[in-house]
Scaffold this active site. Sequence first.
Site, short mmCIF file in Angstrom:
data_model
loop_
_atom_site.label_atom_id
_atom_site.label_comp_id
_atom_site.label_asym_id
_atom_site.label_seq_id
_atom_site.Cartn_x
_atom_site.Cartn_y
_atom_site.Cartn_z
CG ASP A 181 -2.07 0.97 1.10
OD1 ASP A 181 -2.40 1.36 -0.04
OD2 ASP A 181 -2.61 1.37 2.14
CD GLU A 234 -13.32 -5.17 -0.73
OE1 GLU A 234 -12.13 -5.52 -0.69
OE2 GLU A 234 -14.27 -5.98 -0.62
CG ASN A 235 -8.04 -2.22 -4.80
OD1 ASN A 235 -7.11 -2.99 -4.60
ND2 ASN A 235 -8.30 -1.21 -3.96
NE ARG A 261 -7.86 1.81 -5.21
CZ ARG A 261 -6.65 1.93 -4.71
NH1 ARG A 261 -5.64 2.28 -5.50
NH2 ARG A 261 -6.42 1.68 -3.44
NE ARG A 312 -2.71 -1.26 4.61
CZ ARG A 312 -3.98 -1.34 4.23
NH1 ARG A 312 -4.75 -2.25 4.78
NH2 ARG A 312 -4.47 -0.54 3.32
C1 IPE Z 1 -5.37 -2.72 0.12
O1 IPE Z 1 -5.09 -1.39 -0.10
C2 IPE Z 1 -5.38 -3.45 -1.18
C3 IPE Z 1 -4.07 -3.66 -1.82
C4 IPE Z 1 -2.92 -3.28 -1.37
C5 IPE Z 1 -4.11 -4.38 -3.06
P1 IPE Z 1 -6.23 -0.29 -0.24
O2 IPE Z 1 -5.55 1.01 -0.41
O3 IPE Z 1 -7.19 -0.68 -1.30
O4 IPE Z 1 -6.96 -0.38 1.18
P2 IPE Z 1 -7.85 0.66 1.97
O5 IPE Z 1 -8.91 1.13 1.02
O6 IPE Z 1 -6.97 1.78 2.39
O7 IPE Z 1 -8.38 -0.09 3.14
C1 IPE Z 2 -1.38 0.43 -3.92
O1 IPE Z 2 -1.48 1.54 -3.16
C2 IPE Z 2 -2.38 -0.60 -3.58
C3 IPE Z 2 -3.28 -0.98 -4.69
C4 IPE Z 2 -4.55 -1.08 -4.52
C5 IPE Z 2 -2.74 -1.28 -6.01
P1 IPE Z 2 -2.69 2.56 -3.24
O2 IPE Z 2 -3.08 2.82 -4.65
O3 IPE Z 2 -3.80 2.14 -2.36
O4 IPE Z 2 -1.98 3.85 -2.64
P2 IPE Z 2 -2.58 4.89 -1.61
O5 IPE Z 2 -3.07 4.12 -0.43
O6 IPE Z 2 -3.67 5.62 -2.33
O7 IPE Z 2 -1.41 5.77 -1.28
MG MG Z 3 -4.18 2.42 -0.39
#
Ligand code: IPE
Ligand code: IPE
Ligand code: MG
Length: 238
Positions: A19, A66-67, A70, A183
């Site tokens: 993350d 959940e992604n 986006r 994490r």
């Molecule tokens: C968790 O990160 C998912 C991955 C790293 C693939 P997110 O950025 O999606 O999680 P939340 O929304 O902050 O909980």
């Molecule tokens: C990567 O980080 C995790 C994925 C879901 C690919 P993020 O895209 O969630 O980065 P932040 O949390 O917005 O910084």
């Molecule tokens: Mg994130």
Amino acid sequence: MPKASKIKPLPRHVAIIMDGNGRWAQKRGLPRLEGHKQGGLNARRVVETFLEYRVPYLTLYAFSTENWNRPKEEVQGLFRLLEEKLDEGDEVAREKKIRVRHLGNLEGLPQKIQKRIREAVEQTKNNTGMTLCLAFNYGGRDEIVQAARRMVSDKLNVKKINETTFSKYLYSEDIPDPDLIIRTGGEMRLSNFLTWQSAYAEIYFTPVLWPDFDKKEIEKALATYSKRQRRFGHVEPG
Ligand code: IPE
Ligand code: IPE
Ligand code: MG
């Protein structure tokens, strides 16, 4: 910081919530996708580091169920990036005998990606080196629901349903539970990652953003892990 080769015990399975890519880019005034690109480059370096340390199982959380919420361009960018990584990973996998596994819901992904993931898993299935699990379109709750569905469609006898059989119906099937979940990016939550398998995992949170999570940071995480007392509900002997 001690070298990882001197750190004992080392975890058998490390699972990482990668993350902080978006914030890494934002800090530099760059588009989020540039953060993901740098994150992808880092994933490669991290795999190499864990190969060096001979950690036998590594899981990378790259896209959660959940992604999908986006923006479309970001989701497509992440899919493109996965394809690129799988393409360039072919040679490394062959050379290092990496066995690739997929954790997640394959059917929900575009055909092209499904095909590419299936190929990577198929081509590497007999490799005897590290097992690299890609958690892509993965959700811990989805995994449990899919397992329940398959148990019902297999008409499994109720008496046969226990923790061992349940585990066999999960995406992770024969993969041991993670010993250490890392994490990056500062959030202190699991975000639907390895809901079942994390029951007794040690959890390590770091504010370091994923593209900056380097070898030194890995060593810090491993050194912290090695000092944890894992009791699994028992009491310390005498
Ligand atoms: C968790 O990160 C998912 C991955 C790293 C693939 P997110 O950025 O999606 O999680 P939340 O929304 O902050 O909980
Ligand atoms: C990567 O980080 C995790 C994925 C879901 C690919 P993020 O895209 O969630 O980065 P932040 O949390 O917005 O910084
Ligand atoms: Mg994130």
